[in-house]
Design a protein around this motif. Structure first.
Motif, short mmCIF file in Angstrom:
data_model
loop_
_atom_site.label_atom_id
_atom_site.label_comp_id
_atom_site.label_asym_id
_atom_site.label_seq_id
_atom_site.Cartn_x
_atom_site.Cartn_y
_atom_site.Cartn_z
N LEU A 23 -7.01 36.56 -10.46
CA LEU A 23 -6.45 37.40 -11.52
C LEU A 23 -5.10 37.98 -11.11
CD1 LEU A 23 -9.70 39.29 -12.63
CD2 LEU A 23 -8.57 37.35 -13.76
N TYR A 24 -4.94 38.29 -9.81
CA TYR A 24 -3.68 38.87 -9.34
C TYR A 24 -2.52 37.88 -9.48
CZ TYR A 24 -0.17 40.81 -6.19
OH TYR A 24 1.02 41.28 -5.66
N VAL A 25 -2.72 36.65 -9.02
CA VAL A 25 -1.63 35.67 -9.08
C VAL A 25 -1.37 35.19 -10.51
CG1 VAL A 25 -2.04 34.88 -6.72
CG2 VAL A 25 -3.13 33.68 -8.63
N SER A 26 -2.30 35.48 -11.40
CA SER A 26 -2.12 35.06 -12.79
C SER A 26 -1.20 36.00 -13.58
CB SER A 26 -3.49 35.01 -13.50
OG SER A 26 -4.35 34.09 -12.87
N ARG A 27 -0.91 37.15 -12.98
CA ARG A 27 -0.04 38.10 -13.69
C ARG A 27 1.36 37.51 -13.88
NH1 ARG A 27 1.23 42.52 -10.43
NH2 ARG A 27 1.27 40.92 -8.83
N GLU A 28 1.99 37.89 -14.94
CA GLU A 28 3.37 37.48 -15.19
C GLU A 28 4.30 38.69 -15.08
OE1 GLU A 28 4.31 34.46 -15.45
OE2 GLU A 28 2.31 33.59 -15.54
N LYS A 29 5.55 38.43 -14.74
CA LYS A 29 6.52 39.51 -14.66
C LYS A 29 6.67 40.18 -16.02
CE LYS A 29 9.21 37.36 -10.94
NZ LYS A 29 10.53 36.80 -10.54
N LYS A 30 7.01 41.43 -15.97
CA LYS A 30 7.14 42.20 -17.20
C LYS A 30 8.16 41.53 -18.14
CE LYS A 30 7.85 46.92 -18.82
NZ LYS A 30 8.17 48.32 -18.45
N GLY A 31 7.73 41.32 -19.36
CA GLY A 31 8.62 40.70 -20.35
C GLY A 31 8.50 39.19 -20.41
N HIS A 32 7.80 38.57 -19.42
CA HIS A 32 7.65 37.10 -19.43
C HIS A 32 6.29 36.72 -20.00
CE1 HIS A 32 8.06 32.91 -18.25
NE2 HIS A 32 6.87 32.98 -17.65
N ALA A 179 -3.60 30.13 -10.88
CA ALA A 179 -4.76 30.81 -10.32
C ALA A 179 -5.60 29.85 -9.49
CB ALA A 179 -5.60 31.42 -11.44
N VAL A 180 -5.78 28.63 -10.00
CA VAL A 180 -6.60 27.63 -9.31
C VAL A 180 -5.98 27.25 -7.97
CG1 VAL A 180 -7.49 25.28 -9.40
CG2 VAL A 180 -7.54 26.71 -11.46
N ALA A 181 -4.68 26.95 -7.97
CA ALA A 181 -4.02 26.46 -6.75
C ALA A 181 -3.96 27.52 -5.66
CB ALA A 181 -2.62 25.97 -7.10
N TRP A 182 -3.61 28.74 -6.02
CA TRP A 182 -3.47 29.77 -4.99
C TRP A 182 -4.81 30.23 -4.45
CZ3 TRP A 182 0.74 30.17 -2.38
CH2 TRP A 182 1.97 29.86 -2.98
N THR A 183 -5.85 30.27 -5.29
CA THR A 183 -7.17 30.60 -4.76
C THR A 183 -7.70 29.46 -3.89
OG1 THR A 183 -8.18 29.80 -6.82
CG2 THR A 183 -7.84 32.17 -6.63
N ASP A 184 -7.25 28.24 -4.17
CA ASP A 184 -7.67 27.10 -3.36
C ASP A 184 -7.26 27.25 -1.90
OD1 ASP A 184 -8.95 25.80 -5.39
OD2 ASP A 184 -7.36 24.34 -5.77
N VAL A 185 -6.14 27.90 -1.65
CA VAL A 185 -5.69 28.11 -0.27
C VAL A 185 -6.74 28.89 0.50
CG1 VAL A 185 -3.93 29.17 1.19
CG2 VAL A 185 -3.26 28.01 -0.93
N VAL A 186 -7.31 29.92 -0.14
CA VAL A 186 -8.37 30.71 0.49
C VAL A 186 -9.67 29.91 0.54
CG1 VAL A 186 -9.72 32.84 0.33
CG2 VAL A 186 -7.29 32.84 -0.31
N GLN A 187 -9.94 29.18 -0.55
CA GLN A 187 -11.18 28.41 -0.62
C GLN A 187 -11.25 27.39 0.53
OE1 GLN A 187 -13.27 29.29 -3.18
NE2 GLN A 187 -12.36 28.86 -5.17
N VAL A 188 -10.12 26.76 0.86
CA VAL A 188 -10.13 25.76 1.93
C VAL A 188 -10.51 26.38 3.27
CG1 VAL A 188 -8.58 24.36 3.36
CG2 VAL A 188 -8.62 24.03 0.90
#
Length: 547
Positions: A23-32, A179-188
């Motif tokens: 959920l954290y990495v899924s955030r977008e910059k303000k206005g984007h 979200a999938v790719a960045w959580t995969d780093v931890v998952q590995v």
């Protein structure tokens, strides 16, 4: 409930970490506002290590932990061919196909087919892939994951399927590929650490406190399970119904090195949306290729994590084991020893804390693959079906919304179908065989599309339409033909048709959408070259040792 409080703390901590990070990495910059590039290609910003980690996390799932361990139990180290040949295949894909994909800036594999052929080929293959991902890949991973929950925690199969689907949906549907790719780093990390812990314990049990001795005892106790190339009649394995069949039908001798196994691997690693999507999301070609090298090294390690425990479980069973171990290995419905119960049974023997880590590793493998498959299903549906035929002018926001709905529906359908796989003894072989109904046509279409300029759209469409009927005819017409060999035969027939149709229709001229292939396109960095040589050398050494 077989997990102790410390195990539950480790496992719940893992779950919170993955969902929170997703959920954290899924955030977008303000206005984007999240657009299709953000959702389906992670903003094209993945570094090499994230690409490699995500490739492995997407690939390694319950079909490896549960299914490949089950195949290790049934037929031994020979099943590791899928992993070691995959490492070699990754090198081929990185050198010869990724440069073409990235140069064209495509989102999906069907999108490449539109660029090279026409909309008919694109749509036909898009439909095939959607059916394959939902009815074979997602379904089998949900079933095998639920089987592990049932074996370890006595969770009813239906509840396990629902729970795993919901876990994967929580962050993947909202965040998309980022979200999938960045959580995969931890998952590995969990996947490798927990997997090695289980292997250590299994060898420790066999070696009566000495894992190195345990590794040596495996070869002494079941020497036939360390043969990489199986001859016809060499090994009979359980069919899940009380009988046996020839292991040669699953792994037919030298065909695993020079035949249909290449079709399986190239189709999977080179033309498979939920795999190539990670490389397409890399910062640039060099990062994508280095990520593939990283994934190749991890693939070399995988048999130690997913095959050796299955062989160890067989030795434990053959020695009599304790009654609890034998009971856990036994299917409660048929009363037979079930190969696919090997890994979950071993997990129960881990000490407190490690059991939670290993269970987290298994769940990481399951959830990461579910998330990847669902995201790629939604990508193909949105970009190649919905935007093509339903709403050509769909806004970026609408495309993201449609992608989320498609992912949800894919999970729902897979969850409804998954319980039907309960009669299988080796689900891994089921996945390989039925994926192989499509693989020969996919491989032929892409191979000739990239490397033969005369390949026409009608020839490619013929290949797409005939690959499943031809596979079906051979399966039932020649039931004793190994499915890997069947894929090779189907490919040769389809290749002959492509050549004949293209020459007749094109009258020797290049297709207007043909790809300009030159030496410069396939240049790689020195780091890549060194890594490729090391991987190839290790693979050669392994086959020399275990021939």
């Amino acid at each position: 409930m077989l997990l102790e409080p410390l195990d539950l703390i480790v496992f719940i901590g893992y779950c919170c970490l993955i969902v929170g990070l997703g959920l954290y990495v899924s955030r977008e910059k303000k206005g984007h506002v999240k657009d299709s590039k953000d959702y389906f290609l992670a903003s094209k910003a993945l570094p090499w290590w994230a690409v490699g980690a995500s490739l492995i996390a997407s690939n390694i799932s319950a079909e490896q932990f549960i299914g490949m361990s089950g195949s290790g139990f049934a037929l031994g180290l020979a099943i590791a061919t899928y992993e070691w040949m995959a490492a070699a295949t990754l090198l081929v894909v990185a050198i010869f196909f990724l440069p073409v994909y990235i140069k064209k800036g495509i989102y999906t594999m069907p999108g490449f087919l539109l660029d090279r052929y026409d909309a008919r080929v694109r749509t036909t293959m898009a439909v095939f892939w959607l059916l394959l991902y939902v009815l074979v890949n997602l379904t089998s991973v949900l079933y095998l994951g639920a089987l592990s929950l049932n074996t370890i925690l006595d969770v009813p199969l239906t509840y396990g399927i629902i729970g795993l689907a919901l876990f994967a949906m929580v962050y993947s549907i909202y965040g998309g590929l980022k979200a999938v790719a960045w959580t995969d780093v931890v998952q590995v990390f969990f996947l490798v650490a927990g997997g090695l812990a289980t292997t250590y314990l299994a060898l420790n049990i066999v070696g009566e406190g000495d894992p190195w001795q345990g590794l040596g005892l495996l070869r002494q106790e079941v020497p036939g399970h360390f043969s990489m190339i199986l001859d016809k009649g060499e090994m009979m394995i359980p069919d899940g119904k009380g009988g046996t069949y020839d292991a040669y039908l699953d792994l037919p001798g030298l065909s695993v090195l020079v035949g249909g196994m290449w079709i399986v691997n190239l189709s999977y690693w080179g033309f498979n949306q939920y795999i190539t999507q990670r490389a397409l999301a890399a910062k640039d070609l060099n990062e994508a290729q280095l990520g593939v090298i990283f994934a190749g090294f991890l693939k070399l390690l995988m048999p130690l994590i997913v095959v050796i425990p299955g062989i160890a479980a067989l030795v434990i069973v053959n020695k009599g084991g304790d009654s609890t171990f034998i009971q856990s290995m036994t299917d409660p419905v048929t009363g037979l020893i079930k190969s696919d119960r090997a890994y979950p049974t071993l997990l129960q023997l881990l000490p407190a804390g490690l059991k939670g880590l290993a269970f987290a590793a298994l769940t990481a493998a399951i959830v990461s693959s579910l998330a990847s498959m669902a995201n790629s299903t939604s990508t193909i549906f949105t970009m190649d079906i919905y935007k093509q035929y339903v709403d050509k002018d769909a806004s970026e926001v609408k495309q993201v919304r449609v992608g989320r709905i498609a992912a949800f529906v894919a999970f729902l359908v897979a969850a409804l179908v998954a319980p039907a796989l309960g009669t299988l003894d080796q689900a891994f072989q089921f996945i390989q065989e039925y994926t192989g109904f499509v693989s020969p046509g996919v491989f032929a279409i892409f191979f000739f599309g990239v490397f033969w300029k005369k390949t026409t759209s009608n020839a490619a469409l013929t290949a797409a339409i005939l690959t499943i009927p031809l596979s079906t005819v051979l399966k039932f017409g020649l039931p004793n033909l190994p499915f890997i060999d069947r894929m090779g035969v189907v490919f040769l027939v389809i290749a002959a048709l492509i050549i004949a149709i293209s020459l007749y229709e094109g009258k020797g001229k290049d297709h207007p959408n043909s790809i300009e292939v030159n030496k410069e396109l396939f240049q790689t960095s020195m780091i890549f070259k060194i890594g490729a040589i090391v991987i190839a050398s290790i693979i050669a050494a392994l086959y020399i040792i275990f021939w």
